[in-house]
Scaffold this motif. Structure first.
Motif, PDB file in Angstrom:
ATOM      1  N   PRO A  57       0.999  -1.228   0.028  1.00 22.75           N
ATOM      2  CA  PRO A  57      -0.138   0.287  -0.010  1.00 22.75           C
ATOM      3  C   PRO A  57       0.864   1.291   0.019  1.00 22.75           C
ATOM      4  CG  PRO A  57      -0.782  -1.591   1.703  1.00 22.75           C
ATOM      5  CD  PRO A  57       0.332  -1.979   1.173  1.00 22.75           C
ATOM      6  N   CYS A  60       2.137   1.858  -3.349  1.00 23.48           N
ATOM      7  CA  CYS A  60       0.852   2.460  -4.301  1.00 23.48           C
ATOM      8  C   CYS A  60       0.725   3.745  -4.131  1.00 23.48           C
ATOM      9  CB  CYS A  60      -0.241   1.606  -4.002  1.00 23.48           C
ATOM     10  SG  CYS A  60      -0.158   0.077  -4.611  1.00 23.48           S
ATOM     11  N   ARG A  61       0.688   4.204  -2.705  1.00 24.65           N
ATOM     12  CA  ARG A  61       0.533   5.962  -2.457  1.00 24.65           C
ATOM     13  C   ARG A  61       1.692   6.536  -3.009  1.00 24.65           C
ATOM     14  NH1 ARG A  61      -0.756   3.527   2.408  1.00 24.65           N
ATOM     15  NH2 ARG A  61       1.389   4.181   3.244  1.00 24.65           N
ATOM     16  N   LEU A  67      -4.454   0.931  -5.407  1.00 23.19           N
ATOM     17  CA  LEU A  67      -4.606  -0.465  -4.741  1.00 23.19           C
ATOM     18  C   LEU A  67      -6.041  -0.656  -4.708  1.00 23.19           C
ATOM     19  CD1 LEU A  67      -3.265  -2.726  -3.195  1.00 23.19           C
ATOM     20  CD2 LEU A  67      -3.410  -1.337  -1.147  1.00 23.19           C
ATOM     21  N   ILE A  70      -7.079  -5.662  -1.312  1.00 24.12           N
ATOM     22  CA  ILE A  70      -6.005  -6.878  -0.668  1.00 24.12           C
ATOM     23  C   ILE A  70      -6.692  -8.161  -0.123  1.00 24.12           C
ATOM     24  CG2 ILE A  70      -4.328  -7.217   1.203  1.00 24.12           C
ATOM     25  CD1 ILE A  70      -3.966  -4.289   1.329  1.00 24.12           C
ATOM     26  N   PHE A  78      -2.459  -8.587  -4.022  1.00 25.06           N
ATOM     27  CA  PHE A  78      -2.620  -7.256  -3.960  1.00 25.06           C
ATOM     28  C   PHE A  78      -3.121  -6.919  -5.310  1.00 25.06           C
ATOM     29  CE2 PHE A  78       0.240  -8.441  -0.761  1.00 25.06           C
ATOM     30  CZ  PHE A  78       0.019  -7.600   0.410  1.00 25.06           C
TER      31      PHE A  78
END
Length: 85
Positions: A57, A60-61, A67, A70, A78
């Motif tokens: 995560p 991804c940010r 995302l 999950i 993911f």
């Protein structure tokens, strides 16, 4: 992968089996996979390392990829949509 009802509806374009890869190695593997994908395509990352529940995560940010979901388990999955443009 059987998947939960929520993740079963996510169409994926590529599977990345990361095995026991940890943070740095996993992030590099995801970066390489995303480079050859088209914007909007979805990558399913299967990973066994427990720390990846935080690493993916965060990656991804930082990169701007979305995302989508999950799915915990052994391995965890993911679902990541490649950013547009």
């Amino acid at each position: 992968m059987s998947g939960s009802p929520a993740t079963a509806a996510i169409a994926t374009d590529r599977l990345l089996d990361a095995g026991e890869a940890k943070c740095g190695e996993l992030l590099l593997m995801m970066h390489r996979a995303m480079k050859i994908m088209q914007p909007g395509e979805v990558l399913d990352v299967a990973a066994y390392s427990a720390g990846n529940i935080l690493d993916v995560p965060a990656w991804c940010r930082l990169t701007g990829h979305s995302l989508l979901a999950i799915e915990p388990g052994e391995p965890a999955h993911f679902f990541i949509r490649k950013k547009k443009g």
